[in-house]
Design a protein around this motif. Structure first.
Motif, mmCIF file in Angstrom:
data_model
loop_
_atom_site.group_PDB
_atom_site.id
_atom_site.type_symbol
_atom_site.label_atom_id
_atom_site.label_comp_id
_atom_site.label_asym_id
_atom_site.label_seq_id
_atom_site.Cartn_x
_atom_site.Cartn_y
_atom_site.Cartn_z
ATOM 1 N N ARG A 62 0.812 -1.212 0.000
ATOM 2 C CA ARG A 62 0.000 0.000 0.000
ATOM 3 C C ARG A 62 0.857 1.280 0.000
ATOM 4 N N HIS A 65 2.138 1.636 -3.732
ATOM 5 C CA HIS A 65 0.969 2.073 -4.502
ATOM 6 C C HIS A 65 0.719 3.566 -4.272
ATOM 7 N N HIS A 94 -4.393 9.229 0.785
ATOM 8 C CA HIS A 94 -5.667 8.654 0.306
ATOM 9 C C HIS A 94 -5.957 7.242 0.822
ATOM 10 N N ASP A 95 -4.938 6.471 1.163
ATOM 11 C CA ASP A 95 -5.189 5.086 1.611
ATOM 12 C C ASP A 95 -4.826 4.883 3.083
ATOM 13 N N ASP A 188 -5.819 7.196 -8.791
ATOM 14 C CA ASP A 188 -5.800 5.920 -8.065
ATOM 15 C C ASP A 188 -6.154 4.792 -9.049
HETATM 16 MG MG MG Z 1 -5.539 3.582 -3.536
#
Ligand code: MG
Length: 372
Positions: A62, A65, A94-95, A188
Motif C-alpha cells: 500500500r 501504490h 488517500h489510503d 488511483d
Molecule cells: Mg488507492
C-alpha cells in the motif's frame, strides 16, 4: 503557475487550531510533510495492496501504490495548473485509513462491526487517524490538517449525505471538492489498473494472451509495440505497452478535464464547487476501456482461486481477532482499556480502531499468539 480555479493555501479556511505561518513552507506543503512523518503513513509499507507477501516481496504494497498515485497525480495536477502540493498531500493520505490485508480486511472488519450495529469505512477511519489518533503535538490532538485535506479525505471515492452523516456537515457535502481532490480517485484508478496488470503477470495468475484478449486498451498498444519491436522479448513488449496505456489514461484525463473546465466556463474554485458534477473525468471512450480493464482485473485476478486462499485467511484473522478482543477487553493495550472504561466510544469501535491501525505482520503475530 496556478490556474485561477486551483486551490490556494492563502485562501484556505485553514486549520482547526490556528498556527503561525512557517517561514518557508505554505500550509499545504506542511500538511504533506505531516502526512509523510505520521505513523499511519509508515504502516502502509506493511499493508497488503493486492498481493500478500506470501507470493513475492517485489509486488506493490500500500505504500508503494501510494507513491505511484502521488507521482501520477503530481504530473497530471501540474499540467492542469492545480496546486501540486495539495494534490500530493491528498495522494499520500488517500489510503491511510485502510486496515490490514487490503479490501479483504476492510470487508471483514465492516462485517464484524455490523454484527454490533456499527460499520467500518476507510475514509471515515482516515479522518479519525488524522484528527485524533496521530499524537505528535503538545497543543492539540491529531495532525491539525487544513480544511481542504480533511475534505479531500472524506470526498475520496464516495459521497456522504449530511442526513446520514451529520458529523461531517462542515465538509460542504452538497458541493463538489476542489479539482485537486477530484483528481485522486481517477489517478488511483490509473495507478492500480496498470500496476495490477504488471504484478498480476509477474505472479503468473494472469498471462499475456489473456490480457491481450480481454483488455482492449492494452491490446491496442501491444500491437503497436509488436510492430516497433519485433525482436524484443514478451516481457519488454509488455512493459512498453503498459507504459503507453498509463500515458494514454493520464493524457486523456488531462485533456478531457481541460475541455470540461472550458465547456463549463470554470474560472474559480467556487465554480468548481458549485458545478453540478465533478469535472475531472476520462473521455467516454477511454472510460469504457478503463472499466473493461478493471472488470478483467476483478474477474481474473482479484477473485482468482490463487488469491482466494489469502483473502479467506485474511478475513478469518480479522474476524478472530475482533471477537477475541471484544470478548477479552482486559487483553487490550492500556490506552485502549482506558478508552473502553471512559465510556466515550463503544467497545466495538475501540477494538475496530485498534485492529484497523495494525500492519499485516502485527495482526498475524497477534493471531498466532492468541488464536493459534
Ligand atoms: Mg488507492
Amino acid at each position: 503557475m496556478l490556474a485561477s480555479y486551483a486551490a490556494r493555501s492563502d485562501a484556505s479556511p485553514g486549520r482547526r487550531h490556528p498556527e503561525p505561518q512557517h517561514a518557508y513552507r505554505d500550509d499545504f506543503q506542511r500538511d504533506r510533510d505531516r502526512v509523510i512523518h505520521s505513523r499511519a503513513f509508515r504502516r502502509l509499507e506493511n499493508k497488503t495492496q493486492v498481493f500478500t507477501r506470501r507470493l513475492s516481496d517485489h509486488f506493490r504494497n500500500r505504500l508503494t501504490h501510494t507513491i505511484e498515485v502521488a507521482q501520477i497525480s503530481r504530473t497530471i495536477g501540474a499540467e492542469l495548473g492545480l496546486n501540486v502540493d495539495l494534490v500530493e498531500t491528498l495522494a499520500l493520505v488517500h489510503d491511510i485509513g485502510h486496515p490490514p490485508f487490503g479490501h479483504a480486511g476492510e470487508k471483514a472488519l465492516d462485517r464484524v462491526m455490523r454484527e454490533q450495529g456499527e460499520s467500518f469505512d476507510h475514509n471515515l477511519h482516515a479522518l479519525r487517524i488524522v484528527e485524533h489518533f496521530e499524537q505528535r503535538y503538545a497543543d492539540f490532538r491529531g495532525l491539525n490538517l487544513t480544511f481542504e485535506v480533511r475534505e479531500g479525505i472524506i470526498k475520496h471515492s464516495r459521497d456522504y449525505s449530511a442526513a446520514e452523516y451529520p458529523q461531517l456537515q462542515e465538509y460542504l457535502l452538497d458541493k463538489r471538492p476542489p479539482l485537486e481532490a477530484q483528481l485522486i480517485d481517477l489517478t488511483d484508478e490509473i495507478a492500480y489498473n496498470t500496476a495490477d496488470l504488471d504484478d498480476g503477470l509477474e505472479s503468473e495468475i494472469i498471462n499475456l494472451a489473456l490480457i491481450r484478449k480481454n483488455v482492449g486498451i492494452f491490446e491496442r498498444f501491444y500491437r503497436e509495440v509488436e510492430k516497433r519491436y519485433p525482436a524484443a522479448i514478451d516481457k519488454l513488449r509488455f512493459n512498453e505497452a503498459l507504459k503507453r496505456m498509463l500515458d494514454c489514461l493520464a493524457g486523456d484525463l488531462i485533456n478531457t478535464t481541460k475541455a470540461r473546465l472550458a465547456d463549463a466556463n470554470i474560472k474559480t474554485m467556487d465554480d468548481v464547487r458549485s458545478a453540478p458534477q465533478r469535472l475531472a473525468a476520462f473521455s467516454d471512450s477511454v472510460e469504457s476501456e478503463r472499466r473493461e480493464a478493471k472488470e478483467f482485473l476483478y474477474s481474473q485476478l482479484y477473485y482468482s482461486p490463487e488469491l482466494k486462499r489469502d483473502k479467506e485467511q485474511s478475513e478469518q484473522v480479522i474476524t478472530d481477532m475482533f471477537r477475541f478482543w471484544f470478548a477479552n477487553p482486559e487483553k487490550l493495550p492500556a490506552s485502549y482499556r482506558e478508552q473502553a472504561s471512559s465510556g466515550n466510544s463503544s467497545l466495538a469501535r475501540i477494538v475496530c480502531d485498534y485492529i484497523a491501525g495494525m500492519t499485516d505482520n502485527f495482526i498475524n503475530e497477534q493471531h498466532r499468539i492468541n488464536c493459534g
